[in-house]
Scaffold this active site. Sequence first.
Site, PDB file in Angstrom:
ATOM      1  N   GLY A 126       0.824  -1.197   0.000  1.00  0.00           N
ATOM      2  CA  GLY A 126       0.000   0.000   0.000  1.00  0.00           C
ATOM      3  C   GLY A 126       0.862   1.253   0.000  1.00  0.00           C
ATOM      4  CB  CYS A 127       0.178   4.666  -1.224  1.00  0.00           C
ATOM      5  SG  CYS A 127      -1.488   4.921  -0.579  1.00  0.00           S
ATOM      6  CG  PHE A 128      -0.881   6.203   4.180  1.00  0.00           C
ATOM      7  CD1 PHE A 128      -0.122   7.359   4.312  1.00  0.00           C
ATOM      8  CD2 PHE A 128      -2.265   6.337   4.139  1.00  0.00           C
ATOM      9  CE1 PHE A 128      -0.716   8.616   4.402  1.00  0.00           C
ATOM     10  CE2 PHE A 128      -2.873   7.581   4.233  1.00  0.00           C
ATOM     11  CZ  PHE A 128      -2.095   8.716   4.356  1.00  0.00           C
TER      12      PHE A 128
END
Length: 325
Positions: A134-136
């Site tokens: 995921g990005c975070f």
Amino acid sequence: MISVGIIGGAGYTAGELIRLLINHPNAEIDFVFSTSNAGNNISKVHQDLVGSLDLKFTDTVNPNVDVLFLCLGHGNSVKFLSANTFSDTTKIIDLGNDFRLEADKVFEGKSFVYGLPELNKEAIVKANYIANPGCFATAIQLGLLPLADAGLINKDVHINAVTGATGAGTSLSATTHFTWRDNNFSYYKPFTHQHLGEINQSVNQLQNDFASEIIFMPNRGNFSRGIFATIYTDFEGTVEEAKDLYKSFYKDAKFTFVSDDFLHMKQVVNTNKCLVHLHKHNGKLLVTSTIDNLLKGASGQAVQNMNLMFGLEETTGLGLKATYF
């Protein structure tokens, strides 16, 4: 040439993948699947591709492509793979969260490797199936992994991070339309964001005695793309010792760099880079990390993983320039 199929072709991550792959010297797009846009020119949706790509969306798949990218909403990759069969030689890279956790990584005999190259590069090189982070989770893990590797996360970790509007996808909601987002700032999913599972999993992979809490406050920013994360926890050493630790951990990393200067997001937007900065104050180590949520946080990292899986130089097709001004 690596033949590529893309599923869920109308979204932001698919658009970024297409932009990267049409300029990749070793890849060729075979099809872009989108049931809602089948028959339409891809450049009708991804309008920056006018003059760059003469290809239409399709609602059929070629089961024999070399690699399949799944750019679907969370939970939909399992549904798609259950309904569609691909060749045993087709490698799969899922950009959703369906296979990121240990409990979910095996699906119909396929075992997915967590695709953070700075953590699992050797496994990625040998893998046929990848769960793209995921990005975070990418930004935060790259800020924490050197400490975990040294066994130095012994107290709670506090994180405040902000993401751009593209992190919410293309579907409009009450918090994504312009009049709400512009000149505004807010938090969401406090303490419970779905990326905490993979963050804790990776920290425990490197530091199996980690028993503290990771406290994460995600925020919405009034900009389109990028993530800026600030992370702090107790640290007994000096900031110079921390820098040595981080620079050693990332010495072979192709896209993650430790900066001696304070960071800002424009340094990384439109690139596959992650920049990390360290600051010490009264026993607390402050780690700042920043990425482009659609590139290092999604499609760029997916291409980085594809390169590793097919024995290419890791940076192939990812020599991007930051939109600095």
